[in-house]
Design an enzyme around this catalytic site. Structure first.
Site, PDB file in Angstrom:
ATOM      1  CG  ASP A  30      -2.190   0.819   0.966  1.00 30.37           C
ATOM      2  OD1 ASP A  30      -3.247   0.211   0.707  1.00 30.37           O
ATOM      3  OD2 ASP A  30      -2.103   2.073   0.984  1.00 30.37           O
ATOM      4  CB  THR A  82     -10.898   2.185 -11.441  1.00 27.83           C
ATOM      5  OG1 THR A  82     -11.897   1.360 -10.838  1.00 27.83           O
ATOM      6  CG2 THR A  82      -9.759   1.324 -11.892  1.00 27.83           C
ATOM      7  CE  LYS A 203     -17.928  -4.616 -10.065  1.00 27.99           C
ATOM      8  NZ  LYS A 203     -18.212  -5.044  -8.705  1.00 27.99           N
ATOM      9  CG  HIS A 241     -46.529 -11.168 -13.250  1.00 28.83           C
ATOM     10  ND1 HIS A 241     -45.445 -11.952 -13.621  1.00 28.83           N
ATOM     11  CD2 HIS A 241     -47.403 -11.219 -14.294  1.00 28.83           C
ATOM     12  CE1 HIS A 241     -45.671 -12.450 -14.815  1.00 28.83           C
ATOM     13  NE2 HIS A 241     -46.851 -12.032 -15.244  1.00 28.83           N
ATOM     14  CB  CYS A 257     -20.924  -0.097  -7.542  1.00 28.73           C
ATOM     15  SG  CYS A 257     -19.604  -0.533  -6.410  1.00 28.73           S
ATOM     16  CE1 TYR A 310     -24.533   2.540  -1.904  1.00 24.90           C
ATOM     17  CE2 TYR A 310     -22.712   3.201  -0.497  1.00 24.90           C
ATOM     18  CZ  TYR A 310     -23.341   2.249  -1.268  1.00 24.90           C
ATOM     19  OH  TYR A 310     -22.782   1.005  -1.409  1.00 24.90           O
ATOM     20  NE  ARG A 318     -17.206   4.648  -0.938  1.00 23.65           N
ATOM     21  CZ  ARG A 318     -16.577   3.490  -1.149  1.00 23.65           C
ATOM     22  NH1 ARG A 318     -15.476   3.464  -1.848  1.00 23.65           N
ATOM     23  NH2 ARG A 318     -17.051   2.384  -0.662  1.00 23.65           N
TER      24      ARG A 318
END
Ligand code: SAJ
Length: 412
Positions: A30, A82, A203, A241, A257, A310, A318
């Site tokens: 890290d 990312t 993904k 249904h 995401c 969230y 976030r």
């Protein structure tokens, strides 16, 4: 097997821990020196049930150590963020690329490299593979490269990493087989072999599927408000249904995401990805829809916002729509107080609602499902609640409740 994992965050550290429970030696890399020091003491910097004990044991047994730099290993796993680039709707591969570059001095023939970070379709082929080829390695022969996205739920990561099925997308079939050998050490779910680009797209599509379905529910909520139909009742009945599952409308879609991954697909095919983009736009329009309805309920005054996360029962805020709604309300001159026991354990209901005219529920925390209505009636003169998460079933006499089932009462 010696494993080197670059990025010791929410995915990298639990993954490292699980390898140490098998016949593996792990170095966790890290860039954060504080994190590295803490991990080397056998302590952890994130909250995840079941993780602390494994890392503590692995450090004591010399099966795990953290480092600022990579080391020689049999397999390298990249679990770095990312971030989303809003200007061109694409994903910022700079952390992934620099992680790949950082392992180049240690890389040897026969090594396997696995990218776990969520990346746009075609990234492994077009942007990551060349990093290794430029060093003279033939991918699929000298070294093995695969994209294996994670798909776990925070709070249940240690269980899901072991038991969920996993997509393993190699640049060549040989690459997939090598990646399966790596994960096969602790994964008990099915390891499904495919190409890298198919893994990337799968993904992104998993999260897009959810985003599109939420957009449909949000659109229904807006239509219901416009034409005078109870959208929540429609959802309840339609979902009886056997093949229908309308999702739940809300104040917008947050998280790192669903609110981001669909754009990675859109950026690749903007002329074609119409439903995907429209769904993003629809979900992005929800904070405005909430504000417009608040304006109809009270044109001015003090508002207590319940929920900054969230989603329910987490402290993760976030991309939370709550902040956008608060900023818009403040711009309009409303006085805002907030109450979120998960984000701010010191925040308190009494103070938040004191002299407020309206409570707006924006997160589905358990604490909001059974509110202290006597207290609310004491502290507020004519209490009104706007529940954008449809978590309150009923309120006692003397309190007005709005949700996506009856917003049409505010029209005209
Ligand atoms: N939401 C709605 N209505 C719904 C469901 C959710 O408005 O009916 C909202 C939530 O309030 C929240 C947002 O959508 O703001 C996202 O919540 P989520 O729980 O659906 O998704 P994430 O982002 O927490 O996690 C997703 C998951 N993906 C899928 O369910 C396909 C998770 O399995 C993945 O691991 C994660 O993304 C990831 O890492 O990609």
């Amino acid at each position: 097997m010696k494993i080197c994992i670059i990025g010791q965050g929410y995915i990298g550290l639990p993954t490292a821990a699980l390898f140490t429970t098998k016949d593996c030696n792990v170095v966790g890399v890290d860039i954060n020196e504080e994190v590295v020091n803490k991990l080397n003491k056998g302590e952890i910097h994130i909250e995840e049930p079941g993780l602390k004990e494994i890392i503590k044991k692995a450090v004591a047994e010399n099966k795990y150590h953290a480092s600022l730099t990579p080391e020689k290993a049999d397999a390298y796993i990249i679990t770095v963020p990312t971030p989303y680039i809003s200007e061109n709707y694409s994903c910022d591969l700079s952390y992934v690329k620099s992680a790949c570059e950082s392992i180049l001095p240690y890389l040897e023939k026969g090594n396997t490299i696995i990218i776990e970070s969520t990346i746009a379709p075609m990234s492994t082929d077009n942007e990551i593979k060349p990093i290794f080829e430029n060093e003279g390695f033939t991918v699929g022969k000298d070294i093995y490269l695969a994209h294996c996205p994670e798909r776990v739920l925070p709070g249940k990561i240690m269980y899901e990493l072991v038991h969920n099925d996993r997509i393993v997308g190699g640049i060549t079939p040989e690459c997939s087989k090598k990646a399966i050998e790596v994960y096969g050490q602790f994964v008990e779910g099915e390891l499904m072999e495919t190409e890298a680009k198919t893994a990337e797209m799968s993904k992104c599509m998993e999260n897009t599927f959810r985003d599109v379905n939420i957009a449909l529910a949000n659109e229904l909520a807006k239509i219901g408000a416009e034409i005078g139909v109870n959208a929540l009742e429609v959802i309840k009945l339609a979902n009886k249904h056997p093949r229908v599952n309308i999702h739940t409308p809300g104040p917008g879609v947050g998280g790192h995401c669903l609110a981001i991954d669909p754009y990675f697909i859109y950026a690749k095919a903007p002329e074609t990805a119409k439903i995907i983009k429209l769904s993003r736009d629809t979900n992005n329009s929800m904070p405005d829809f909430v504000v417009e309805n608040i304006k109809k309920i009270i044109p001015e005054g003090k508002i207590a916002i319940f929920g900054l996360s969230y989603k329910g029962n987490t402290d993760d805020d976030r991309e939370s729509p709550s902040y956008e709604i608060i900023a818009k309300l403040e711009n309009l001159g409303y006085e805002i107080t907030t109450y979120d026991p998960h984000i701010n354990p010191d925040s308190n209901l009494n103070e938040a609602i004191k002299d407020s005219e309206l409570i707006v529920i924006l997160s589905d925390h358990d604490e909001f499902k059974e509110l202290d209505y006597d207290l609310i009636k004491e502290e507020m003169e004519n209490p009104i609640i706007l529940d954008t998460k449809s978590i309150i079933q009923d309120v006692p006499k003397g309190i007005t409740l709005y949700n996506y089932g009856n917003l049409y009462e505010l029209q005209g």
